[in-house]
Design an enzyme around this catalytic site. Structure first.
Site, PDB file in Angstrom:
ATOM      1  CE  LYS A   1       5.338   4.828  -4.865  1.00 19.00           C
ATOM      2  NZ  LYS A   1       4.142   4.437  -5.620  1.00 19.00           N
TER       3      LYS A   1
ATOM      4  NE  ARG B   1      -0.618  -1.494  -7.160  1.00 17.17           N
ATOM      5  CZ  ARG B   1       0.214  -0.454  -7.224  1.00 17.17           C
ATOM      6  NH1 ARG B   1       1.422  -0.592  -7.743  1.00 17.17           N
ATOM      7  NH2 ARG B   1      -0.157   0.729  -6.788  1.00 17.17           N
TER       8      ARG B   1
ATOM      9  CE1 TYR C   1      36.109 -10.790  -9.943  1.00 15.14           C
ATOM     10  CE2 TYR C   1      34.523  -9.013  -9.739  1.00 15.14           C
ATOM     11  CZ  TYR C   1      35.402  -9.906  -9.168  1.00 15.14           C
ATOM     12  OH  TYR C   1      35.562  -9.912  -7.813  1.00 15.14           O
TER      13      TYR C   1
ATOM     14  CG  MET D   1      29.350  -6.367  -3.615  1.00 11.84           C
ATOM     15  SD  MET D   1      29.810  -7.554  -2.347  1.00 11.84           S
ATOM     16  CE  MET D   1      29.282  -9.084  -3.081  1.00 11.84           C
TER      17      MET D   1
HETATM   18  C1  PLP Z   1       3.727   5.582  -6.310  1.00 11.11           C
HETATM   19  C2  PLP Z   1       2.332   6.007  -6.285  1.00 11.11           C
HETATM   20  C3  PLP Z   1       1.999   7.331  -6.609  1.00 11.11           C
HETATM   21  C4  PLP Z   1       3.022   8.351  -7.074  1.00 11.11           C
HETATM   22  O1  PLP Z   1       3.518   8.037  -8.349  1.00 11.11           O
HETATM   23  P1  PLP Z   1       4.530   9.010  -9.130  1.00 11.11           P
HETATM   24  O2  PLP Z   1       4.539   8.483 -10.512  1.00 11.11           O
HETATM   25  O3  PLP Z   1       5.860   8.855  -8.479  1.00 11.11           O
HETATM   26  O4  PLP Z   1       3.998  10.381  -8.996  1.00 11.11           O
HETATM   27  C5  PLP Z   1       0.673   7.693  -6.496  1.00 11.11           C
HETATM   28  N1  PLP Z   1      -0.269   6.793  -6.095  1.00 11.11           N
HETATM   29  C6  PLP Z   1       0.022   5.520  -5.781  1.00 11.11           C
HETATM   30  C7  PLP Z   1      -1.052   4.595  -5.353  1.00 11.11           C
HETATM   31  C8  PLP Z   1       1.324   5.076  -5.875  1.00 11.11           C
HETATM   32  O5  PLP Z   1       1.619   3.808  -5.579  1.00 11.11           O
END
Ligand code: PLP
Length: 383
Positions: A36, A135, A275, A323
């Site tokens: 992700k 969550r 700045y 920036m």
């Molecule tokens: C991001 C995530 C992980 C992995 O987490 P790390 O700390 O990067 O290993 C595992 N499970 C879920 C549901 C996540 O959102």
């Protein structure tokens, strides 16, 4: 060079990290590579094929668009698990492509089942349980309804997994909470199993849980940050290393983020730099102007805090990060020239810059800085 900075991804470092994690979990636990956040900033398109070349055959993403990018860029077939965002209209696409996905609402379960029936396939779902993170995940009441639905739709819905996620396994502060989550998970899974809902995989562990709570590994671990060579927190690292004979970090970072000096400038003592007035030259100084700023994810919070490497030496960011540029103090580095390499993250000679090395800043910044690296910085694979 068209772009003002670029990223190198090390294949040998990735292989090292994957081998380490596999040794930790043993042969019977599935390793899901979490990609992700654009593979934690490494770039899904570049990282995923590399991970496959290193033996990975299971990926976890947050959203459908990431799953789509993955699908288009991996040369070998792999299991893809969507842990978060998948809108009902995309279910057809997901089921057609044999995606697996978390389900945490009854509505999603019903829609997935209806779509699977329409396609003459089955939907491979992972029931996410609410155990205390608050969550996503089925709470007790919703779970009862989901169970009833599952019981009458077994041909359309395949219970591939039952899972949950811990609320901060990287910190001992959350120890009790993590244990309560785990107990709750065990109880709910036992109850589901008694009711005849047998998942193929039980999975709960992220990187921190995998290291600090081995009992959370179960059938699969979802590993993000550690495959990229970073520890979830200094605490997780010290818990690991305290159990080892050899006190050497087994992980290697994959990423080098590099730029070049765009210009040099001499500044007399007493002048303010950039700045505002956050930095006043305490002496006559030589500055290197580096063409990277917060537009490329180099956080403004690193103003007067960050460090880069030039000629194998640490150089401090002075003044505010702009920036598109930042100013770096090279007064004490001899023979600095325009076009010299600047390492923003990673290694140069014997020195290295880690996000965690930015002192007071929270280590959550590891995750944050990496994932803020924009898509359009070119990424190259190196050995
Ligand atoms: C991001 C995530 C992980 C992995 O987490 P790390 O700390 O990067 O290993 C595992 N499970 C879920 C549901 C996540 O959102």
């Amino acid at each position: 060079m068209l772009h003002s900075s670029y990223i190198e991804i090390s294949k040998s470092a990735l292989q090292n990290n994957i081998d380490f994690i596999r040794r930790e979990i043993g042969p019977d636990v599935q390793f899901s590579s979490v990609v992700k956040g654009n593979a934690y900033g490494h770039g899904i398109e570049q990282f995923a094929p590399l991970a496959q070349a290193c033996g990975i055959n299971h990926f976890s993403v947050f959203s459908a668009d990431e799953a789509d990018r993955l699908l288009k860029n991996i040369p070998q077939p792999a299991t893809i698990l969507i842990m978060g965002y998948l809108d009902n209209p995309e279910l057809e696409w997901a089921i057609r492509h044999d995606m697996e996905f978390f389900v945490f609402e009854l509505d999603r379960l019903q829609e997935a089942s209806a779509m699977a029936r329409k396609l003459g396939k089955s939907a491979k779902i992972h029931l996410e349980l609410e155990t205390g993170m608050n969550r996503t995940g089925f709470d007790k009441a919703a779970l009862a309804r989901a169970e009833a639905f599952l019981a009458s739709h077994r041909s359309e819905v395949e219970l591939q997994g039952i899972c949950t996620h811990f609320a901060g396994a990287e910190s001992m502060q959350n120890h009790e909470r993590v244990l309560r989550q785990l107990q709750k998970y065990y109880r709910q899974v036992a109850r589901l199993q008694q009711a005849g809902h047998l998942p193929r995989q039980r999975h709960t562990a992220c990187s921190a849980a995998m290291i600090s709570y081995p009992e959370t590994r179960m059938d699969m671990v979802r590993v993000g940050i550690m495959q990229y060579g970073l520890w979830p927190s200094p605490e997780t690292y010290s818990r690991y290393i305290s159990r080892q004979q050899e006190k050497k970090d087994p992980l290697q970072r994959l990423i080098n983020w590099k730029s070049r000096i765009m210009s040099l400038k001499s500044v007399p003592q007493g002048e303010y730099i950039g700045y505002g007035t956050s930095f006043q030259a305490p002496r006559d100084m030589v500055l290197a102007i580096v063409p990277v700023g917060y537009a490329w994810g180099y956080s403004r919070s690193l103003s007067n805090q960050g460090q880069v490497l030039i000629k194998g030496t640490r150089a401090a960011v002075v003044g505010n990060v702009n920036m598109n540029v930042m100013m770096v103090d090279v007064t004490d580095i001899p023979d600095v020239e325009k076009d010299d390499e600047v390492v923003l993250l990673g290694r140069q000679g014997k020195e290295s810059i880690t996000v965690a090395s930015f002192g007071e800043l929270s280590t959550q910044l590891n995750y944050e800085l990496l994932t803020r690296l924009p898509l359009n910085i070119p990424r190259y694979i190196i050995d």
